[in-house]
Write a protein that holds these residues in place. Structure first.
Motif, short mmCIF file in Angstrom:
data_model
loop_
_atom_site.label_atom_id
_atom_site.label_comp_id
_atom_site.label_asym_id
_atom_site.label_seq_id
_atom_site.Cartn_x
_atom_site.Cartn_y
_atom_site.Cartn_z
N SER A 55 45.73 62.30 52.72
CA SER A 55 45.57 61.46 51.54
C SER A 55 46.52 61.90 50.44
O SER A 55 47.33 62.80 50.63
N GLU A 56 46.40 61.28 49.28
CA GLU A 56 47.24 61.64 48.14
C GLU A 56 46.90 63.02 47.58
O GLU A 56 47.68 63.59 46.83
N ILE A 57 45.73 63.52 47.93
CA ILE A 57 45.30 64.83 47.45
C ILE A 57 45.57 65.86 48.54
O ILE A 57 45.11 65.71 49.67
N ALA A 58 46.30 66.89 48.21
CA ALA A 58 46.66 67.91 49.19
C ALA A 58 45.43 68.52 49.84
O ALA A 58 44.46 68.88 49.16
N GLY A 59 45.46 68.62 51.17
CA GLY A 59 44.37 69.22 51.92
C GLY A 59 43.23 68.28 52.24
O GLY A 59 42.27 68.67 52.90
N LEU A 60 43.32 67.03 51.78
CA LEU A 60 42.26 66.05 52.01
C LEU A 60 42.79 64.91 52.87
O LEU A 60 43.85 64.35 52.59
N TYR A 61 42.06 64.57 53.93
CA TYR A 61 42.45 63.48 54.82
C TYR A 61 41.66 62.22 54.48
O TYR A 61 40.48 62.30 54.14
N ASN A 94 43.05 52.08 42.02
CA ASN A 94 42.07 52.49 43.02
C ASN A 94 42.75 52.54 44.38
O ASN A 94 42.86 51.54 45.07
N VAL A 95 43.22 53.71 44.75
CA VAL A 95 43.94 53.88 46.01
C VAL A 95 43.02 53.61 47.20
O VAL A 95 43.44 53.03 48.21
#
Length: 247
Positions: A55-61, A94-95
């Protein structure tokens, strides 16, 4: 299938119940499309993973499943239910909704041959509506069908029996989809006219599962061409305004 209840943005540790052969098979199949992401914990919770990508947040899928979109840690041991917003621009984006909208568009294309379509002569827009034969607001929508068609809105129905596959609505909707003239049959049941019991293969159970994946919580649920989903009934004029504002 067990549905996982989670609060928005809350972390949940996946259970570690023993794998059964089906879970293992699903995990192996999912691994082929998700790379190194470990699907086994989510499989144990009853999720069927369709894809998992960073995802756009590192470490999060971001993980698309048969129960919708969730986010997970890279090792698959923790999941998060909620929405991700990009706040780098003038207004938050809202991604998560963008991902869900694209998923709905793609999935609906796979069910194109199973809908009951009321086609506008001067088609300008197409909506998909999850409907229940026993739902009062669904009946109101259907009663206004000529109004939608006159405004160039084609309506494609999918079945969504609110009480599940053992209730009255499921039986009625199966009879509708098995009828020689499904459009006439749908109008009939929405006017409390009885139909012969279903005796054919039909998509009602698949539509119900698809609605759960999309996030349907009640009927009617309207999916616009963009993939955006609107809960509840809207008369023709307000619906057209929503559609035009959505473009």
């Amino acid at each position: 299938m067990k549905y996982l209840g989670v609060l928005a943005l809350s972390l949940v540790v996946a259970s570690c119940s023993p794998n059964n052969p089906n879970d293992t098979e699903q995990s192996v199949q999912a691994a082929a499309v998700t790379g190194d992401f470990n699907t086994s914990h989510m499989a144990n919770m009853g999720f069927k993973v369709e894809s998992a990508t960073p995802s756009e947040i590192a470490g999060l899928y971001q993980v698309l499943t048969d129960q919708g979109l969730v986010y997970a840690s890279a090792d698959g041991q923790f999941i998060v239910s909620g929405r991700i917003f990009d706040i780098t621009g003038e207004a938050p984006v809202n991604v998560s909704d963008e991902i869900l909208n694209a998923m709905r568009i793609s999935d609906l294309a796979n069910y194109a041959d199973t809908v009951i379509e009321f086609k506008a002569d001067n088609e300008q827009h197409v909506i998909h509506v999850f409907t229940d034969s026993t739902c009062g607001y669904c009946r109101q929508l259907h009663e206004r069908m000529d109004g939608y068609l006159d405004k160039g809105i084609t309506v494609r129905y999918l079945a969504w029996p609110r009480s599940g596959m053992q209730g009255r609505a499921a039986m009625e909707l199966q009879s509708v989809w098995c009828a020689e003239d499904p459009k006439a049959a749908l109008t009939a049941v929405k006017n409390d006219q009885a139909l012969p019991p279903a005796n054919c293969e039909n998509p009602v159970a698949e539509h119900l599962a698809l609605g759960h994946k999309f996030g349907v919580r009640g009927t009617p649920a309207i999916v616009l061409e963009s993939g955006r989903m609107l809960p509840g009934y809207l008369p023709p004029e307000p619906l057209l305004a929503k559609i035009e504002n959505d473009q």
